[in-house]
Design a protein around this motif. Sequence first.
Motif, PDB file in Angstrom:
ATOM      1  N   GLN A   1       0.832  -1.210   0.000  1.00 14.98           N
ATOM      2  CA  GLN A   1       0.000   0.000   0.000  1.00 14.98           C
ATOM      3  C   GLN A   1       0.868   1.262   0.000  1.00 14.98           C
ATOM      4  OE1 GLN A   1      -3.148   0.507  -0.501  1.00 14.98           O
ATOM      5  NE2 GLN A   1      -3.064   2.696  -0.106  1.00 14.98           N
ATOM      6  N   ASP A   2       1.895   1.277   0.835  1.00 11.23           N
ATOM      7  CA  ASP A   2       2.771   2.451   0.896  1.00 11.23           C
ATOM      8  C   ASP A   2       3.527   2.657  -0.408  1.00 11.23           C
ATOM      9  OD1 ASP A   2       1.881   2.907   3.457  1.00 11.23           O
ATOM     10  OD2 ASP A   2       3.682   2.135   4.442  1.00 11.23           O
ATOM     11  N   TRP A   3       3.839   1.583  -1.100  1.00  9.81           N
ATOM     12  CA  TRP A   3       4.518   1.704  -2.389  1.00  9.81           C
ATOM     13  C   TRP A   3       3.573   2.171  -3.492  1.00  9.81           C
ATOM     14  CZ3 TRP A   3       7.608  -3.533  -2.538  1.00  9.81           C
ATOM     15  CH2 TRP A   3       8.737  -3.420  -1.733  1.00  9.81           C
ATOM     16  N   LEU A   4       2.290   1.863  -3.354  1.00  9.03           N
ATOM     17  CA  LEU A   4       1.332   2.215  -4.410  1.00  9.03           C
ATOM     18  C   LEU A   4       0.775   3.624  -4.283  1.00  9.03           C
ATOM     19  CD1 LEU A   4      -0.663  -1.112  -4.834  1.00  9.03           C
ATOM     20  CD2 LEU A   4       1.332  -0.289  -6.094  1.00  9.03           C
ATOM     21  N   VAL A   5       0.728   4.168  -3.085  1.00  7.98           N
ATOM     22  CA  VAL A   5       0.170   5.509  -2.890  1.00  7.98           C
ATOM     23  C   VAL A   5       0.825   6.540  -3.809  1.00  7.98           C
ATOM     24  CG1 VAL A   5      -0.008   7.423  -1.236  1.00  7.98           C
ATOM     25  CG2 VAL A   5      -0.768   5.130  -0.586  1.00  7.98           C
ATOM     26  N   PRO A   6       2.153   6.534  -3.964  1.00  9.02           N
ATOM     27  CA  PRO A   6       2.761   7.552  -4.836  1.00  9.02           C
ATOM     28  C   PRO A   6       2.367   7.450  -6.308  1.00  9.02           C
ATOM     29  CG  PRO A   6       4.413   6.602  -3.375  1.00  9.02           C
ATOM     30  CD  PRO A   6       3.173   5.773  -3.233  1.00  9.02           C
ATOM     31  N   THR A   7       1.766   6.341  -6.727  1.00  9.10           N
ATOM     32  CA  THR A   7       1.332   6.239  -8.128  1.00  9.10           C
ATOM     33  C   THR A   7       0.091   7.073  -8.399  1.00  9.10           C
ATOM     34  OG1 THR A   7      -0.092   4.293  -7.784  1.00  9.10           O
ATOM     35  CG2 THR A   7       2.243   3.883  -8.316  1.00  9.10           C
ATOM     36  N   HIS A   8      -0.555   7.572  -7.338  1.00 12.57           N
ATOM     37  CA  HIS A   8      -1.773   8.358  -7.534  1.00 12.57           C
ATOM     38  C   HIS A   8      -1.513   9.629  -8.337  1.00 12.57           C
ATOM     39  CE1 HIS A   8      -3.707   5.480  -5.071  1.00 12.57           C
ATOM     40  NE2 HIS A   8      -3.477   6.017  -3.900  1.00 12.57           N
ATOM     41  N   ASP A   9      -0.263  10.095  -8.347  1.00 11.99           N
ATOM     42  CA  ASP A   9       0.077  11.295  -9.125  1.00 11.99           C
ATOM     43  C   ASP A   9       0.187  11.011 -10.616  1.00 11.99           C
ATOM     44  OD1 ASP A   9       0.172  12.926  -6.896  1.00 11.99           O
ATOM     45  OD2 ASP A   9       2.348  12.754  -6.641  1.00 11.99           O
ATOM     46  N   ILE A  10       0.231   9.745 -10.999  1.00 12.43           N
ATOM     47  CA  ILE A  10       0.356   9.387 -12.409  1.00 12.43           C
ATOM     48  C   ILE A  10      -1.040   9.365 -13.020  1.00 12.43           C
ATOM     49  CG2 ILE A  10       1.170   7.629 -14.035  1.00 12.43           C
ATOM     50  CD1 ILE A  10       3.231   6.813 -11.887  1.00 12.43           C
ATOM     51  N   THR A  11      -1.450  10.528 -13.515  1.00 20.16           N
ATOM     52  CA  THR A  11      -2.780  10.708 -14.109  1.00 20.16           C
ATOM     53  C   THR A  11      -2.620  11.303 -15.508  1.00 20.16           C
ATOM     54  OG1 THR A  11      -2.988  12.943 -13.206  1.00 20.16           O
ATOM     55  CG2 THR A  11      -3.818  11.122 -11.833  1.00 20.16           C
ATOM     56  N   PRO A  12      -3.622  11.150 -16.378  1.00 17.56           N
ATOM     57  CA  PRO A  12      -3.490  11.660 -17.752  1.00 17.56           C
ATOM     58  C   PRO A  12      -3.138  13.146 -17.826  1.00 17.56           C
ATOM     59  CG  PRO A  12      -5.398  10.225 -17.591  1.00 17.56           C
ATOM     60  CD  PRO A  12      -4.884  10.417 -16.188  1.00 17.56           C
ATOM     61  N   GLN A  13      -3.670  13.947 -16.925  1.00 19.94           N
ATOM     62  CA  GLN A  13      -3.433  15.390 -16.991  1.00 19.94           C
ATOM     63  C   GLN A  13      -2.132  15.831 -16.337  1.00 19.94           C
ATOM     64  OE1 GLN A  13      -5.898  13.862 -15.414  1.00 19.94           O
ATOM     65  NE2 GLN A  13      -6.097  14.623 -13.325  1.00 19.94           N
ATOM     66  N   ALA A  14      -1.458  14.926 -15.634  1.00 21.92           N
ATOM     67  CA  ALA A  14      -0.217  15.281 -14.922  1.00 21.92           C
ATOM     68  C   ALA A  14       0.923  15.512 -15.899  1.00 21.92           C
ATOM     69  CB  ALA A  14       0.154  14.172 -13.944  1.00 21.92           C
ATOM     70  N   ASP A  15       1.907  16.272 -15.449  1.00 19.41           N
ATOM     71  CA  ASP A  15       3.138  16.445 -16.211  1.00 19.41           C
ATOM     72  C   ASP A  15       3.955  15.153 -16.053  1.00 19.41           C
ATOM     73  OD1 ASP A  15       6.279  17.396 -15.716  1.00 19.41           O
ATOM     74  OD2 ASP A  15       5.309  18.253 -17.491  1.00 19.41           O
ATOM     75  N   PRO A  16       4.302  14.486 -17.145  1.00 22.22           N
ATOM     76  CA  PRO A  16       5.002  13.204 -17.037  1.00 22.22           C
ATOM     77  C   PRO A  16       6.296  13.281 -16.220  1.00 22.22           C
ATOM     78  CG  PRO A  16       4.241  13.525 -19.277  1.00 22.22           C
ATOM     79  CD  PRO A  16       3.981  14.805 -18.537  1.00 22.22           C
ATOM     80  N   ARG A  17       7.107  14.281 -16.452  1.00 18.17           N
ATOM     81  CA  ARG A  17       8.371  14.389 -15.729  1.00 18.17           C
ATOM     82  C   ARG A  17       8.134  14.536 -14.242  1.00 18.17           C
ATOM     83  NH1 ARG A  17      11.332  17.480 -13.089  1.00 18.17           N
ATOM     84  NH2 ARG A  17      10.114  19.340 -13.442  1.00 18.17           N
ATOM     85  N   GLN A  18       7.229  15.428 -13.879  1.00 20.27           N
ATOM     86  CA  GLN A  18       6.965  15.663 -12.453  1.00 20.27           C
ATOM     87  C   GLN A  18       6.358  14.433 -11.783  1.00 20.27           C
ATOM     88  OE1 GLN A  18       4.567  19.187 -12.276  1.00 20.27           O
ATOM     89  NE2 GLN A  18       6.284  20.567 -12.731  1.00 20.27           N
ATOM     90  N   ALA A  19       5.416  13.792 -12.447  1.00 20.35           N
ATOM     91  CA  ALA A  19       4.747  12.625 -11.850  1.00 20.35           C
ATOM     92  C   ALA A  19       5.722  11.467 -11.657  1.00 20.35           C
ATOM     93  CB  ALA A  19       3.563  12.197 -12.710  1.00 20.35           C
TER      94      ALA A  19
END
Length: 194
Positions: A56-74
């Motif tokens: 769970q702790d490893w997966l939480v940071p994937t929440h920033d990987i969304t279609p509208q996000a900046d790829p580099r930042q995410a």
Amino acid sequence: EALILAAAERVFAGAGFGGATMAAIAEAAGLPKANLHYYFGAKQDLYRAVLARTLQDWLVPTHDITPQADPRQALERYIRAKMALSAQRPHASRVFANELLHGAPVLKSLLATDLRDMVLAKAAVLQGWIDAGRMAPVDPVHLFFTIWAATQTYADFDVQVAAVLGKTELNAKDFARATEHVVALILRGCGLPN
């Protein structure tokens, strides 16, 4: 519960599931054994909780990987979060790795369902970024494997890394250096200048 889980991470990482005892975990937590049984009825329950918490702790940071996000930042945030977890909770990573090395008897169904679903969903986001020309063409699923391998090695194989660096153990400066390297390497491989 957090105190018990942290102690269990250390004991399971050092002794493995078979060698760990509830008494050793209670001692590591500084609690009576009865307290462990109150929160976790058996060693198997506690082991499952440690694995589930780690995943769970490893997966939480994937929440920033969304279609509208900046790829580099995410991707950078995800890599930095994974490196921070390797530095802060190396025992959790070792327990997880040991579970996988033994064929994932406890996690196999979770890996084939929840983890697979998350990776496929996030890989679809990455593929969307690739299709839109927002990042270089890479295999999105294998990019996750690469990130996991690159980040978790600093927890799972810290003895090896420290030995090669001529140290007895890794410190905060070593993790900072490693983090900058891993971030830059992966972002460059994705065509995302940092």
